[in-house]
Design a protein around this motif. Structure first.
Motif, PDB file in Angstrom:
ATOM      1  N   ALA A 126     -11.576  18.821  -0.122  1.00 42.37           N
ATOM      2  CA  ALA A 126     -10.441  18.200  -0.211  1.00 42.37           C
ATOM      3  C   ALA A 126      -9.364  19.130   0.467  1.00 42.37           C
ATOM      4  CB  ALA A 126     -10.261  18.169  -1.752  1.00 42.37           C
ATOM      5  N   SER A 127      -8.820  18.446   1.268  1.00 37.17           N
ATOM      6  CA  SER A 127      -7.732  19.055   2.003  1.00 37.17           C
ATOM      7  C   SER A 127      -6.895  18.199   2.718  1.00 37.17           C
ATOM      8  CB  SER A 127      -8.389  20.094   3.260  1.00 37.17           C
ATOM      9  OG  SER A 127      -9.116  18.973   4.071  1.00 37.17           O
ATOM     10  N   PRO A 128      -5.657  18.318   3.093  1.00 33.51           N
ATOM     11  CA  PRO A 128      -4.808  17.674   3.968  1.00 33.51           C
ATOM     12  C   PRO A 128      -5.453  16.816   5.246  1.00 33.51           C
ATOM     13  CG  PRO A 128      -3.580  19.875   3.601  1.00 33.51           C
ATOM     14  CD  PRO A 128      -5.130  19.877   3.098  1.00 33.51           C
ATOM     15  N   TYR A 129      -6.433  17.539   5.761  1.00 29.78           N
ATOM     16  CA  TYR A 129      -7.040  16.969   7.131  1.00 29.78           C
ATOM     17  C   TYR A 129      -7.698  15.794   6.393  1.00 29.78           C
ATOM     18  CZ  TYR A 129      -5.879  21.056   9.497  1.00 29.78           C
ATOM     19  OH  TYR A 129      -4.983  22.067   9.975  1.00 29.78           O
ATOM     20  N   LEU A 130      -8.206  15.826   5.145  1.00 29.31           N
ATOM     21  CA  LEU A 130      -9.100  14.348   4.940  1.00 29.31           C
ATOM     22  C   LEU A 130      -7.930  13.353   4.586  1.00 29.31           C
ATOM     23  CD1 LEU A 130     -12.078  15.799   2.845  1.00 29.31           C
ATOM     24  CD2 LEU A 130     -12.043  14.996   5.395  1.00 29.31           C
ATOM     25  N   LEU A 131      -7.017  13.697   4.066  1.00 24.17           N
ATOM     26  CA  LEU A 131      -5.707  12.934   3.771  1.00 24.17           C
ATOM     27  C   LEU A 131      -5.219  12.094   5.103  1.00 24.17           C
ATOM     28  CD1 LEU A 131      -3.741  14.599   0.942  1.00 24.17           C
ATOM     29  CD2 LEU A 131      -5.460  12.814   0.604  1.00 24.17           C
ATOM     30  N   HIS A 132      -5.111  12.859   6.328  1.00 27.55           N
ATOM     31  CA  HIS A 132      -4.518  12.414   7.515  1.00 27.55           C
ATOM     32  C   HIS A 132      -5.650  11.317   7.911  1.00 27.55           C
ATOM     33  CE1 HIS A 132      -1.977  15.815   7.220  1.00 27.55           C
ATOM     34  NE2 HIS A 132      -2.446  16.562   7.806  1.00 27.55           N
ATOM     35  N   LEU A 133      -7.004  11.925   7.938  1.00 27.52           N
ATOM     36  CA  LEU A 133      -7.924  10.984   8.301  1.00 27.52           C
ATOM     37  C   LEU A 133      -8.107   9.720   7.551  1.00 27.52           C
ATOM     38  CD1 LEU A 133     -10.811  13.509   9.284  1.00 27.52           C
ATOM     39  CD2 LEU A 133      -9.241  12.243  10.940  1.00 27.52           C
ATOM     40  N   THR A 134      -7.654   9.853   6.239  1.00 26.36           N
ATOM     41  CA  THR A 134      -7.667   8.625   5.048  1.00 26.36           C
ATOM     42  C   THR A 134      -6.764   7.585   5.753  1.00 26.36           C
ATOM     43  OG1 THR A 134      -8.640   9.969   3.498  1.00 26.36           O
ATOM     44  CG2 THR A 134      -7.457   8.070   2.839  1.00 26.36           C
ATOM     45  N   VAL A 135      -5.335   8.198   6.006  1.00 31.26           N
ATOM     46  CA  VAL A 135      -4.357   7.140   6.593  1.00 31.26           C
ATOM     47  C   VAL A 135      -4.995   6.700   7.851  1.00 31.26           C
ATOM     48  CG1 VAL A 135      -2.093   7.355   7.507  1.00 31.26           C
ATOM     49  CG2 VAL A 135      -2.588   8.867   5.617  1.00 31.26           C
ATOM     50  N   ALA A 136      -5.675   7.425   8.733  1.00 35.79           N
ATOM     51  CA  ALA A 136      -6.009   6.785  10.006  1.00 35.79           C
ATOM     52  C   ALA A 136      -7.172   5.725   9.502  1.00 35.79           C
ATOM     53  CB  ALA A 136      -6.804   7.668  10.744  1.00 35.79           C
ATOM     54  N   ALA A 137      -7.871   5.944   8.478  1.00 38.03           N
ATOM     55  CA  ALA A 137      -8.830   4.897   8.141  1.00 38.03           C
ATOM     56  C   ALA A 137      -8.187   3.508   7.468  1.00 38.03           C
ATOM     57  CB  ALA A 137      -9.893   5.374   7.109  1.00 38.03           C
ATOM     58  N   SER A 138      -7.066   3.886   6.995  1.00 41.40           N
ATOM     59  CA  SER A 138      -6.338   2.594   6.134  1.00 41.40           C
ATOM     60  C   SER A 138      -5.663   2.052   7.317  1.00 41.40           C
ATOM     61  CB  SER A 138      -5.324   3.170   5.253  1.00 41.40           C
ATOM     62  OG  SER A 138      -3.990   3.942   5.899  1.00 41.40           O
ATOM     63  N   LEU A 139      -5.106   2.684   8.560  1.00 43.80           N
ATOM     64  CA  LEU A 139      -4.610   2.071   9.613  1.00 43.80           C
ATOM     65  C   LEU A 139      -5.697   1.153  10.424  1.00 43.80           C
ATOM     66  CD1 LEU A 139      -2.315   4.704  10.915  1.00 43.80           C
ATOM     67  CD2 LEU A 139      -1.441   2.611   9.948  1.00 43.80           C
ATOM     68  N   LEU A 140      -6.909   1.422  10.388  1.00 45.41           N
ATOM     69  CA  LEU A 140      -7.822   0.732  11.409  1.00 45.41           C
ATOM     70  C   LEU A 140      -8.486  -0.377  10.303  1.00 45.41           C
ATOM     71  CD1 LEU A 140      -9.578   3.778  13.163  1.00 45.41           C
ATOM     72  CD2 LEU A 140      -7.841   2.246  13.955  1.00 45.41           C
ATOM     73  N   ALA A 141      -8.294  -0.410   8.962  1.00 42.26           N
ATOM     74  CA  ALA A 141      -9.015  -1.409   8.180  1.00 42.26           C
ATOM     75  C   ALA A 141      -8.305  -2.997   8.783  1.00 42.26           C
ATOM     76  CB  ALA A 141      -8.643  -0.924   7.005  1.00 42.26           C
ATOM     77  N   ALA A 142      -9.293  -3.757   8.562  1.00 40.69           N
ATOM     78  CA  ALA A 142      -8.788  -5.225   8.685  1.00 40.69           C
ATOM     79  C   ALA A 142      -7.975  -5.668   7.562  1.00 40.69           C
ATOM     80  CB  ALA A 142     -10.066  -5.881   9.122  1.00 40.69           C
ATOM     81  N   PRO A 143      -7.126  -6.421   7.849  1.00 37.76           N
ATOM     82  CA  PRO A 143      -6.291  -7.142   6.612  1.00 37.76           C
ATOM     83  C   PRO A 143      -7.344  -7.879   5.868  1.00 37.76           C
ATOM     84  CG  PRO A 143      -5.148  -7.579   8.676  1.00 37.76           C
ATOM     85  CD  PRO A 143      -6.562  -6.884   9.111  1.00 37.76           C
ATOM     86  N   ALA A 144      -7.408  -7.592   4.577  1.00 40.22           N
ATOM     87  CA  ALA A 144      -8.006  -8.133   3.632  1.00 40.22           C
ATOM     88  C   ALA A 144      -7.507  -9.615   3.303  1.00 40.22           C
ATOM     89  CB  ALA A 144      -8.010  -7.553   2.365  1.00 40.22           C
ATOM     90  N   ARG A 145      -8.470 -10.848   3.169  1.00 38.91           N
ATOM     91  CA  ARG A 145      -8.112 -11.967   2.813  1.00 38.91           C
ATOM     92  C   ARG A 145      -7.916 -12.276   1.496  1.00 38.91           C
ATOM     93  NH1 ARG A 145     -12.199 -17.407   3.649  1.00 38.91           N
ATOM     94  NH2 ARG A 145     -10.781 -18.955   2.974  1.00 38.91           N
ATOM     95  N   PRO A 146      -6.668 -12.838   1.322  1.00 37.30           N
ATOM     96  CA  PRO A 146      -5.948 -12.872  -0.102  1.00 37.30           C
ATOM     97  C   PRO A 146      -7.208 -13.938  -0.945  1.00 37.30           C
ATOM     98  CG  PRO A 146      -4.484 -13.535   1.630  1.00 37.30           C
ATOM     99  CD  PRO A 146      -5.788 -13.606   2.301  1.00 37.30           C
ATOM    100  N   ALA A 147      -7.187 -13.115  -2.134  1.00 39.27           N
ATOM    101  CA  ALA A 147      -8.484 -13.680  -3.023  1.00 39.27           C
ATOM    102  C   ALA A 147      -7.822 -14.976  -3.694  1.00 39.27           C
ATOM    103  CB  ALA A 147      -8.802 -12.856  -4.047  1.00 39.27           C
ATOM    104  N   GLY A 148      -8.516 -15.988  -3.874  1.00 38.17           N
ATOM    105  CA  GLY A 148      -8.420 -17.092  -4.548  1.00 38.17           C
ATOM    106  C   GLY A 148      -7.812 -18.295  -3.536  1.00 38.17           C
TER     107      GLY A 148
END
Length: 436
Positions: free
Chosen positions: A375-397
């Motif tokens: 657990a470190s800031p570097y994993l948080l940096h990479l988490t932000v990168a993963a959130s930026l590369l995630a495809a937009p979710a289709r709205p439920a319903g």
């Protein structure tokens, strides 16, 4: 009157509490080792604050995601595998019960990231969280500098800036400053922030980065921005203008202030001390030369404090090898391969550029700083990168768009049979209309 076309529903953004959860994760990764503060803080008190922040972050994330809506993520899956390897390597208790406690901490950390993945949509939401929270940390550093300059520049660190209110080392401050500078520059190029707001973050962060004399953070910032802006040059006029001006300014500064930049870069060290990376190379050689069994080579010695022989390792890859073995090194390498591969396959965009900056910065900093295996800031940096590369979710319903049949064509007067034809039985058959 015809019906108006239905408007497409947009997914709701994350609640305000998600930003608080992100801030608690950042507080947990600030660490407890560092300089002497103005008001002495017991180590046990700092550990209670950081661990309490992580427990609170996990509880809040679970409270706002009780249905456990998670997003499939190769990044988080690899972190889960790394967690399992950490538990396996720490089960033999060679590192003491502290290794199991660190595994528990990593479990809460990765679990919180899984719960937050529900709000990954490829937007800059977590980028803004990242900038705001780390800017608050830098404000505390600046406040400590104003309150007690002597405590902020202790002799033990060679006159480099440290945290005087909260114990932060120069590399930590330099890392936070470099990351938010790079992300703010990319937001400015995308028009997501004003010049005044960007200057209010970039200018003081640059000053703090210069006062820390952190070479790794500076190189990571420069190389990361070159790669990120380079990915936008073909599609963004603002990126091309910024890149041209940056090259011109860098050339002028490099020629006119070369001696001053060299003195800042060397930090008063001798050539020998600089060549062995301030003694790091000696620790690395001793770590690699230490005898190990086959199991220890594969799975490591268990999670520790990222040190060897009482000295810090200051290299993420060797720290992972020491604690999680070759298996852990493979998983960390796959993290970079997965994130980098997705980033290269995406079309040019500001989100992709920000992800490239974060990935490249962590890759560069991993050579002289540890943290990728825990657990470190570097994993948080990479988490932000993963959130930026995630495809937009289709709205439920949202119902699928209905496909309606084409109405049958009405017969024209010319097609209608005459009374005589009806009496003779020679009326044409009704034409069949195909339905789409």
């Amino acid at each position: 009157m015809g019906r108006e076309p239905a408007q497409e529903a947009r997914p709701a953004g994350p609640p305000k509490t998600v930003e608080l959860i992100w801030g608690l994760l950042i507080l947990n990764t600030l660490g407890s080792a560092g300089a002497q503060t103005i008001i002495p803080l017991p180590r046990s008190l700092i550990q209670m604050a950081t661990m309490g922040a992580l427990v609170s972050a996990f509880a809040l994330a679970l409270l706002f995601n009780l249905r456990l809506r998670l997003r499939a993520s190769a990044f988080l899956s690899l972190l889960t595998v790394l967690l399992v390897l950490s538990v396996i390597s720490s089960a033999n208790l060679q590192s003491g019960y502290g290794a199991l406690f660190r595994c528990f901490r990593l479990t809460l950390f990765v679990g919180t990231l899984w719960l937050l993945s529900r709000w990954w949509d490829g937007s800059g939401t977590f980028v803004r969280f990242h900038i705001r929270m780390y800017f608050v940390v830098l404000v505390s550093v600046a406040a400590g500098l104003v309150a007690s300059p002597g405590a902020a520049f202790p002799d033990v660190y060679g006159g480099r800036l440290v945290g005087a209110l909260w114990p932060l080392t120069p590399p930590q401050i330099g890392q936070y400053a470099a990351v938010i500078i790079g992300l703010t520059v990319l937001l400015l190029l995308d028009g997501r922030t004003t010049r005044a707001s960007a200057a209010a973050i970039i200018v003081p962060s640059l000053v703090l980065l210069a006062l820390t004399h952190t070479r790794t953070a500076t190189l990571g910032l420069l190389i990361g921005l070159v790669l990120a802006i380079g990915s936008l040059v073909m599609t963004s006029a603002a990126a091309r203008r910024f890149f041209s001006w940056a090259v011109l300014v860098a050339t002028v500064v490099g020629v006119g202030l070369s001696s001053l930049l060299q003195a800042w870069f060397l930090r008063g060290q001798s050539q020998e001390n600089f060549s062995n990376l301030t003694g790091r190379a000696k620790v690395w050689d001793a770590l690699l030369a230490a005898p190990r069994t086959t199991i220890e080579q594969v799975f490591g010695m268990g999670l520790g404090d990222k040190s060897f022989g009482g000295l810090p390792i200051d290299n993420s890859w060797l720290a992972v090898y020491n604690e999680q073995g070759l298996a852990g090194v493979t998983v960390v390498a796959l993290v970079f391969v997965a994130l980098g591969g997705v980033a290269l396959l995406r079309p040019p965009s500001p989100a992709r550029a920000a992800a490239i900056f974060l990935i490249s910065y962590c890759a560069i900093a991993s050579y002289t700083e540890a943290g990728l295996g825990d657990a470190s800031p570097y994993l948080l940096h990479l988490t932000v990168a993963a959130s930026l590369l995630a495809a937009p979710a289709r709205p439920a319903g949202l119902p699928a768009p209905a496909v309606l049949p084409t109405p049958a064509a009405r017969p024209t007067p010319a097609d209608r049979p005459t009374p005589a034809a009806l009496r003779r039985g020679t009326a044409p058959r009704a034409r069949r209309t195909e339905l789409t």
